[in-house]
Design an enzyme around this catalytic site. Structure first.
Site, PDB file in Angstrom:
ATOM      1  N   LYS A 294       0.799  -1.230   0.000  1.00  0.00           N
ATOM      2  CA  LYS A 294       0.000   0.000   0.000  1.00  0.00           C
ATOM      3  C   LYS A 294       0.825   1.271   0.000  1.00  0.00           C
ATOM      4  O   LYS A 294       0.281   2.358  -0.205  1.00  0.00           O
ATOM      5  CB  LYS A 294      -0.953  -0.003   1.192  1.00  0.00           C
TER       6      LYS A 294
HETATM    7  N1  PMP Z   1      -3.294  -8.118   1.802  1.00  0.00           N
HETATM    8  C1  PMP Z   1      -3.396  -7.236   2.794  1.00  0.00           C
HETATM    9  C2  PMP Z   1      -2.841  -7.578   4.135  1.00  0.00           C
HETATM   10  C3  PMP Z   1      -4.022  -6.005   2.578  1.00  0.00           C
HETATM   11  O1  PMP Z   1      -4.128  -5.115   3.586  1.00  0.00           O
HETATM   12  C4  PMP Z   1      -4.560  -5.720   1.289  1.00  0.00           C
HETATM   13  C5  PMP Z   1      -5.266  -4.419   1.038  1.00  0.00           C
HETATM   14  N2  PMP Z   1      -6.444  -4.246   1.782  1.00  0.00           N
HETATM   15  C6  PMP Z   1      -4.464  -6.677   0.285  1.00  0.00           C
HETATM   16  C7  PMP Z   1      -3.801  -7.860   0.570  1.00  0.00           C
HETATM   17  C8  PMP Z   1      -5.127  -6.512  -1.074  1.00  0.00           C
HETATM   18  O2  PMP Z   1      -4.663  -5.486  -1.892  1.00  0.00           O
HETATM   19  P1  PMP Z   1      -5.651  -4.667  -2.826  1.00  0.00           P
HETATM   20  O3  PMP Z   1      -6.376  -3.668  -1.965  1.00  0.00           O
HETATM   21  O4  PMP Z   1      -4.756  -3.985  -3.828  1.00  0.00           O
HETATM   22  O5  PMP Z   1      -6.608  -5.599  -3.482  1.00  0.00           O
END
Ligand code: PMP
Length: 321
Positions: free
Chosen positions: A50
């Site tokens: 992120k």
């Molecule tokens: N794994 C974790 C631990 C996350 O916090 C997130 C994001 N919420 C994701 C995977 C998935 O990523 P995305 O939001 O890009 O789908």
């Protein structure tokens, strides 16, 4: 001579967001028809994938003149986007308010507060409930004149992965990727990487790794979200897809139980030295199934979203001791 640019150069730690390693698994999946490579997003400065999104959202808002010096950012976050935003806010001089559901770990809350963010907790309420974390964040931003970073809706989310994560993976894999596997929270990662890889490798398979209990696997298969049940893996799965999740970029889904996710996470830590959280286990568990069924040796790439340090207090990790 320096080339003039509209963008100020990134300085300090922000210049080191992205460009993460892609490494082969050495033990897990040995002997399968296709090797598994993992994209180490847990090695970003804020400890997760992120960071890319946080920097992209802030830079996009700055470019559009939406952020006065010292402005307040507000986000609905399971923690990782908050950490990324807290890092970027600290370096760029903004305030940050994070709204998160109470199922999220204490470690994530503590880290956010320690970085200087204000954390607002909400009940684990469904999307239509006014107490749902996304609805609360939207309301607080409107009432207080804060900038809603809006990871679940902003097109910047998928775009940053289409422009950075996808190209990095293709180059690091030497131009050959048989399948790409990722869990989905907002869907930014899989939509952006999926779109980029499909443009360059028409035969690549894009695979959504979904927790048992999430409705997204059924949505990939039929266009209609499936049942809504409880599960413990954090940051992925949903009761319905976000508006930025691009079904056309996804070929198939694999359903992974909490038990399997956490067992693979433990193997990633103990056998590979990859210090990752539970959703990395979900992605690699799905990658193992894809690699076992592969009829060619093009690598299967799984994305490792975040670092293990935000789960030390969770019972599933405490059970390893
Ligand atoms: N794994 C974790 C631990 C996350 O916090 C997130 C994001 N919420 C994701 C995977 C998935 O990523 P995305 O939001 O890009 O789908």
């Amino acid at each position: 001579m320096a080339v003039p640019s509209e963008e100020p150069p990134r300085s300090g730690i922000l210049a080191h967001i992205g460009h993460t390693p892609l490494v082969p698994l050495l033990h897990i999946g040995r002997g399968l028809p296709a090797p598994i490579l993992v994209k180490c997003e847990h090695l970003n400065p804020g400890g997760s994938v992120k960071d890319r999104l946080a920097l992209a959202i802030v830079e996009d808002a700055e470019r559009r003149g939406l952020l006065a010096p010292g402005a307040t950012l507000c986000e609905a976050t399971a923690g990782n986007t908050g950490m990324g935003l807290a890092l970027v806010a600290a370096v760029r001089g903004y305030r940050l308010v994070c709204v998160m559901p109470e199922k999220m770990s204490h470690d994530k809350r503590a880290a956010l507060s320690s970085l200087g963010a204000q954390v607002v907790m909400t009940p684990n309420a469904p999307p239509d409930d006014p107490e749902n974390f996304q609805q609360v964040a939207r309301r607080l931003a409107t009432e207080n004149g804060w900038f809603l970073t809006d990871q679940f809706c902003t097109p910047v989310n998928a775009r940053i992965h289409e422009e950075t994560t996808g190209p990095e993976i293709l180059a690091q894999a030497g131009g050959s990727v048989g399948a790409f596997v990722a869990g989905v929270g907002t869907g930014g990662t899989i939509s952006g990487v999926g779109r980029f890889l499909k443009r360059h490798l028409p035969s690549v398979r894009i695979v959504l790794a979904d927790p048992v209990g999430s409705s997204l696997a059924a949505w990939v298969e039929s266009g209609v979200p499936g049942g809504d049940g409880p599960y413990l893996v954090e940051g992925i799965g949903a009761s319905r897809p976000s508006v930025i999740l691009d079904r056309a970029a996804i070929d198939q889904a694999e359903r992974i139980s909490d038990e399997e996710s956490f067992a693979v996470t433990q193997r990633l830590v103990r056998e590979e030295g990859l210090l990752v959280g539970g959703s990395a286990g979900t992605a690699v568990a799905a990658a193992l199934r894809i690699a076992a069924r592969a009829d060619r040796a093009d690598p299967v790439v799984a994305l490792l979203p975040d670092s293990w340090d935000r789960y030390f207090s969770q019972p599933w990790m405490q059970a390893w001791r």
